[in-house]
Design a protein around this motif. Sequence first.
Motif, PDB file in Angstrom:
ATOM      1  N   ASP A 123       0.824  -1.221   0.000  1.00 21.06           N
ATOM      2  CA  ASP A 123       0.000   0.000   0.000  1.00 21.06           C
ATOM      3  C   ASP A 123       0.859   1.273   0.000  1.00 21.06           C
ATOM      4  O   ASP A 123       0.477   2.283  -0.603  1.00 21.06           O
ATOM      5  CB  ASP A 123      -0.906  -0.028   1.246  1.00 21.06           C
ATOM      6  CG  ASP A 123      -1.844   1.159   1.336  1.00 21.06           C
ATOM      7  OD1 ASP A 123      -2.808   1.201   0.561  1.00 21.06           O
ATOM      8  OD2 ASP A 123      -1.604   2.050   2.171  1.00 21.06           O
ATOM      9  N   ASP A 161       0.187   4.272  -2.700  1.00 23.08           N
ATOM     10  CA  ASP A 161      -0.070   5.532  -1.974  1.00 23.08           C
ATOM     11  C   ASP A 161       1.161   6.435  -1.867  1.00 23.08           C
ATOM     12  O   ASP A 161       1.043   7.580  -1.418  1.00 23.08           O
ATOM     13  CB  ASP A 161      -0.601   5.232  -0.567  1.00 23.08           C
ATOM     14  CG  ASP A 161      -2.007   4.663  -0.599  1.00 23.08           C
ATOM     15  OD1 ASP A 161      -2.580   4.576  -1.705  1.00 23.08           O
ATOM     16  OD2 ASP A 161      -2.534   4.295   0.467  1.00 23.08           O
ATOM     17  N   ARG A 170       5.653   4.857   7.835  1.00 28.48           N
ATOM     18  CA  ARG A 170       4.655   3.897   8.336  1.00 28.48           C
ATOM     19  C   ARG A 170       5.018   3.603   9.781  1.00 28.48           C
ATOM     20  O   ARG A 170       6.148   3.299  10.095  1.00 28.48           O
ATOM     21  CB  ARG A 170       4.702   2.630   7.471  1.00 28.48           C
ATOM     22  CG  ARG A 170       3.961   1.427   7.942  1.00 28.48           C
ATOM     23  CD  ARG A 170       2.469   1.510   7.874  1.00 28.48           C
ATOM     24  NE  ARG A 170       1.875   1.751   6.576  1.00 28.48           N
ATOM     25  CZ  ARG A 170       0.560   2.019   6.412  1.00 28.48           C
ATOM     26  NH1 ARG A 170      -0.258   2.068   7.441  1.00 28.48           N
ATOM     27  NH2 ARG A 170       0.096   2.259   5.197  1.00 28.48           N
ATOM     28  N   LYS A 191     -11.522  -3.541   1.111  1.00 26.60           N
ATOM     29  CA  LYS A 191     -10.082  -3.356   1.360  1.00 26.60           C
ATOM     30  C   LYS A 191      -9.707  -3.560   2.829  1.00 26.60           C
ATOM     31  O   LYS A 191      -8.577  -3.934   3.132  1.00 26.60           O
ATOM     32  CB  LYS A 191      -9.571  -2.009   0.826  1.00 26.60           C
ATOM     33  CG  LYS A 191      -9.811  -0.792   1.671  1.00 26.60           C
ATOM     34  CD  LYS A 191      -9.036   0.442   1.124  1.00 26.60           C
ATOM     35  CE  LYS A 191      -9.180   1.620   2.049  1.00 26.60           C
ATOM     36  NZ  LYS A 191      -8.453   2.799   1.661  1.00 26.60           N
ATOM     37  N   GLN A 213     -12.036   1.530   9.010  1.00 26.45           N
ATOM     38  CA  GLN A 213     -11.494   2.252   7.854  1.00 26.45           C
ATOM     39  C   GLN A 213     -12.061   3.677   7.787  1.00 26.45           C
ATOM     40  O   GLN A 213     -11.340   4.606   7.423  1.00 26.45           O
ATOM     41  CB  GLN A 213     -11.772   1.487   6.553  1.00 26.45           C
ATOM     42  CG  GLN A 213     -11.150   2.132   5.324  1.00 26.45           C
ATOM     43  CD  GLN A 213      -9.618   2.219   5.374  1.00 26.45           C
ATOM     44  OE1 GLN A 213      -8.948   1.227   5.636  1.00 26.45           O
ATOM     45  NE2 GLN A 213      -9.058   3.405   5.137  1.00 26.45           N
ATOM     46  N   ASP A 258      -9.950   5.537  10.116  1.00 32.37           N
ATOM     47  CA  ASP A 258      -8.618   5.800   9.544  1.00 32.37           C
ATOM     48  C   ASP A 258      -8.697   6.989   8.572  1.00 32.37           C
ATOM     49  O   ASP A 258      -7.861   7.890   8.609  1.00 32.37           O
ATOM     50  CB  ASP A 258      -8.138   4.531   8.831  1.00 32.37           C
ATOM     51  CG  ASP A 258      -6.686   4.623   8.378  1.00 32.37           C
ATOM     52  OD1 ASP A 258      -5.781   4.405   9.202  1.00 32.37           O
ATOM     53  OD2 ASP A 258      -6.455   4.936   7.186  1.00 32.37           O
ATOM     54  N   ARG A 273       1.832   8.552  11.381  1.00 30.52           N
ATOM     55  CA  ARG A 273       2.398   8.853  10.071  1.00 30.52           C
ATOM     56  C   ARG A 273       1.807  10.173   9.583  1.00 30.52           C
ATOM     57  O   ARG A 273       0.751  10.593  10.072  1.00 30.52           O
ATOM     58  CB  ARG A 273       2.143   7.723   9.074  1.00 30.52           C
ATOM     59  CG  ARG A 273       0.697   7.426   8.871  1.00 30.52           C
ATOM     60  CD  ARG A 273       0.488   6.343   7.846  1.00 30.52           C
ATOM     61  NE  ARG A 273      -0.904   5.994   7.783  1.00 30.52           N
ATOM     62  CZ  ARG A 273      -1.857   6.743   7.298  1.00 30.52           C
ATOM     63  NH1 ARG A 273      -1.589   7.916   6.796  1.00 30.52           N
ATOM     64  NH2 ARG A 273      -3.110   6.345   7.303  1.00 30.52           N
TER      65      ARG A 273
HETATM   66  C1  IPE Z   1      -5.156   0.568   3.753  1.00 28.90           C
HETATM   67  O1  IPE Z   1      -5.809   1.597   3.248  1.00 28.90           O
HETATM   68  C2  IPE Z   1      -5.876  -0.692   3.380  1.00 28.90           C
HETATM   69  C3  IPE Z   1      -4.954  -1.744   3.078  1.00 28.90           C
HETATM   70  C4  IPE Z   1      -3.664  -1.647   3.164  1.00 28.90           C
HETATM   71  C5  IPE Z   1      -5.537  -2.947   2.616  1.00 28.90           C
HETATM   72  P1  IPE Z   1      -5.174   3.044   3.424  1.00 28.90           P
HETATM   73  O2  IPE Z   1      -4.212   3.349   2.351  1.00 28.90           O
HETATM   74  O3  IPE Z   1      -6.313   3.970   3.623  1.00 28.90           O
HETATM   75  O4  IPE Z   1      -4.423   2.863   4.834  1.00 28.90           O
HETATM   76  P2  IPE Z   1      -3.269   3.707   5.460  1.00 28.90           P
HETATM   77  O5  IPE Z   1      -3.971   4.957   5.848  1.00 28.90           O
HETATM   78  O6  IPE Z   1      -2.204   3.864   4.417  1.00 28.90           O
HETATM   79  O7  IPE Z   1      -2.807   2.920   6.660  1.00 28.90           O
END
Ligand code: IPE
Length: 260
Positions: A49, A55, A60, A143, A181, A184, A198
Motif C-alpha cells: 500500500d 499511496d 509507516r 479493502k 477504515q 482511519d 504517520r
Molecule cells: C489501507 O488503506 C488498506 C490496506 C492496506 C488494505 P489506506 O491506504 O487507507 O491505509 P493507510 O492509511 O495507508 O494505513
Amino acid sequence: MRYSILGGGKRLRPLLTISAIKAVQGNEEDGLVAGCAVEFVHAYSLVHDDLPVMDNDDIRRGKPSCHRKFGEALAILAGDALLTHAFFVLEQGVPRECLCTAVRTLAFASGARGMVGGQADDIRSYESQHVTQEYVESIHSRKTACLIEAALFIGGMVARANQENLAALGIYGRALGLAFQITDDFLAYTGKTEALKRPTGSDEKHLRCTYPRVVGSRASQKRACDLIDQALLAIRAFGSNAHPLAALAEFVKCRVTICD
Ligand code: IPE
Ligand code: IPE
Ligand code: MG
Ligand code: MG
C-alpha cells in the motif's frame, strides 16, 4: 519481512482472533498462531500500500516505510513473501478439520473479491466523478473489513464455534471493519498524525474517495459510531465473554470521537 512484521502496529487483527475465541469460550492461546497468519497478510498489504505506485507514503508506524528503507524491489518481494508465509503459518495454527475452510476464508478475504479488489477500486477512485456513500462503503468493506471479518471467523473456527456464533462474529467483524477504515480516513482527513503515527495528506494528494470527502466529517463520525453500536449489538448474546471484543470496538469509537 522482519522490519514490517515486527516494527510496531496495534495488532488489532490477532487481538480480534483471540477475542473471538474468548467470546465462544475457547482457549485463547489456541488462536495465537492463526492470529499471526492474519497479521502477516495485513503487514504485506501495508508494505504494498505504501509503494510509490500505490499511496507513495514514506512513513509507516513512525518509521521509514519498507521501500524507503530497503528499496522498492525488496519491498515488493517482502510483501509477496509475507503473504505467502501467512498460509504457511495458518496451516500450523488451525485444527485439521477446519483447515480447508480457514484457508478459503483467508484467501477469499485477501484476494480479488476482498482486500486486493478493494485496493484496486480505491486507487482508481479519483476517476469516478460521482462517488456515492454506497460505493465508498463497498471499497472500504473490501479493502479493510474483509480481512477483519476473516480474523474473527478464523478465531471462531479454531474454537469450533457453531454456525450461529460464527454468524454473530461475522456481523461484528463487518461492522467493526467498516468503522475502522472510516476512522482511519477521518483521522487522516482531520490531520491526527499522532493517532496514525504517520503524516497525513496522502488521500488528498491522490484524490481518493475517502469517507469524509464523500459525506463530510460529522457524518463520517456518526456512521462510524452507528456501526460500532451494530457491532456491539451483534455480540450481546456472548455476555461477559465478549468483553474483549466490546473493548476493541470501544477503542475504535474513541479514535473517531477524538476531536469532540
Ligand atoms: C489501507 O488503506 C488498506 C490496506 C492496506 C488494505 P489506506 O491506504 O487507507 O491505509 P493507510 O492509511 O495507508 O494505513
Ligand atoms: C492500517 O491498519 C490500514 C488500514 C486498514 C486502515 P492498522 O491501523 O491496523 O495498522 P497497524 O498494524 O496498527 O499499523
Ligand atoms: Mg491505500
Ligand atoms: Mg495508504
